[in-house]
Design a protein around this motif. Structure first.
Motif, PDB file in Angstrom:
ATOM      1  N   ASN A  75       0.830  -1.210   0.000  1.00  0.00           N
ATOM      2  CA  ASN A  75       0.000   0.000   0.000  1.00  0.00           C
ATOM      3  C   ASN A  75       0.859   1.253   0.000  1.00  0.00           C
ATOM      4  N   LEU A  78       2.702   1.961  -3.424  1.00  0.00           N
ATOM      5  CA  LEU A  78       1.913   2.473  -4.552  1.00  0.00           C
ATOM      6  C   LEU A  78       2.090   3.970  -4.751  1.00  0.00           C
ATOM      7  N   VAL A 106       2.099  -2.936  -7.620  1.00  0.00           N
ATOM      8  CA  VAL A 106       3.243  -2.019  -7.570  1.00  0.00           C
ATOM      9  C   VAL A 106       3.832  -1.850  -8.972  1.00  0.00           C
ATOM     10  N   ALA A 109       1.576   0.547 -10.632  1.00  0.00           N
ATOM     11  CA  ALA A 109       1.798   1.927 -10.206  1.00  0.00           C
ATOM     12  C   ALA A 109       3.053   2.512 -10.841  1.00  0.00           C
ATOM     13  N   ARG A 214      -6.421   0.073  -0.113  1.00  0.00           N
ATOM     14  CA  ARG A 214      -5.981   0.122  -1.513  1.00  0.00           C
ATOM     15  C   ARG A 214      -6.992   0.858  -2.386  1.00  0.00           C
TER      16      ARG A 214
END
Length: 225
Positions: A75, A78, A106, A109, A214
């Motif tokens: 989390n 990200l 990830v 992101a 998230r």
């Protein structure tokens, strides 16, 4: 020449996401495996196991395989530009860019999933679309140089698939035999489709907090302040 594997390690990583493929990679002929983080201070996993990074973003050597495991700690990643920049830079030169479980978010992101097929933990599959990926409900998904794995235990299967891609099936099978990897779970409850409805509901409730966090992060990424 050795093959270099780099696995991201970070606070609250799901340790089996990391240690499953680590064991497979490290057992392959000529393998060199690095646990990579911002510094070399010990890192505590989501379940309390302490892990020691072996390389930093600056000292990590060139990698053949870049791997991002999952866990509640993703989390923070990200929205962590230093980590995302490292992944983008190293992905450009790696033979394979990979993830286990929610590590794929990830990669997303970092901009590495757009237009690609990918998978992740069953409780996060619907998040992949936010990164321009096509979600595939398989244990291992390969799209060219991108290899993603489903939740937690799939990291062992994934590791063997990566070894096979790099060194051939005979080496992967040798590693599998040396590890005596012949899974025979005592219960048929390992996927949402197999689990009884009450068990699925209980699992969703247990994972609800991390999922909500998230969702909030993805909303911020889509509509930054």
């Amino acid at each position: 020449m050795s093959l270099r594997f780099g696995i991201l390690v970070f606070p609250a990583v799901q340790q089996l996401d990391l240690t499953g493929p680590y064991e497979v990679f490290a057992s392959a002929a000529g393998a060199e495996v690095h646990l990579v983080w911002k510094d070399l201070a010990p890192v505590v996993s989501a379940t309390g196991l302490t892990l020691n990074p072996t390389a930093t973003f600056e000292t990590c050597p060139p990698l053949d395989v870049l791997c991002v495991p999952g866990g509640s700690g993703i989390n923070a990643l990200l929205e962590d530009e230093a980590t995302l920049r490292f992944l983008r830079e190293r992905a450009a030169a790696a033979r394979f860019v990979t993830s286990v479980c929610t590590g794929s978010l990830v990669l997303g992101a970092a901009g590495l999933l757009a237009g690609r097929r990918a998978t992740t933990h069953w409780n996060a599959l619907d998040f992949l679309a936010a990164f321009g990926a096509t979600a595939v409900e398989d244990r291992i998904v390969r799209d060219g140089s991108l290899i993603t794995a489903g939740g937690v235990t799939s990291g062992i299967d994934f590791g063997l698939a990566v070894v096979a891609a790099l060194l051939g099936e005979a080496e992967a099978q040798t590693v599998q035999l040396c590890l005596e990897y012949a899974p025979a779970p005592p219960f048929a409850a390992g996927t949402p489709g197999q689990a009884p409805p009450a068990i699925l509901a209980q699992a969703r409730e247990r994972l609800a907090g991390s999922r909500a966090a998230r969702e909030a992060i993805l909303a911020r990424l889509k509509h930054p302040a």
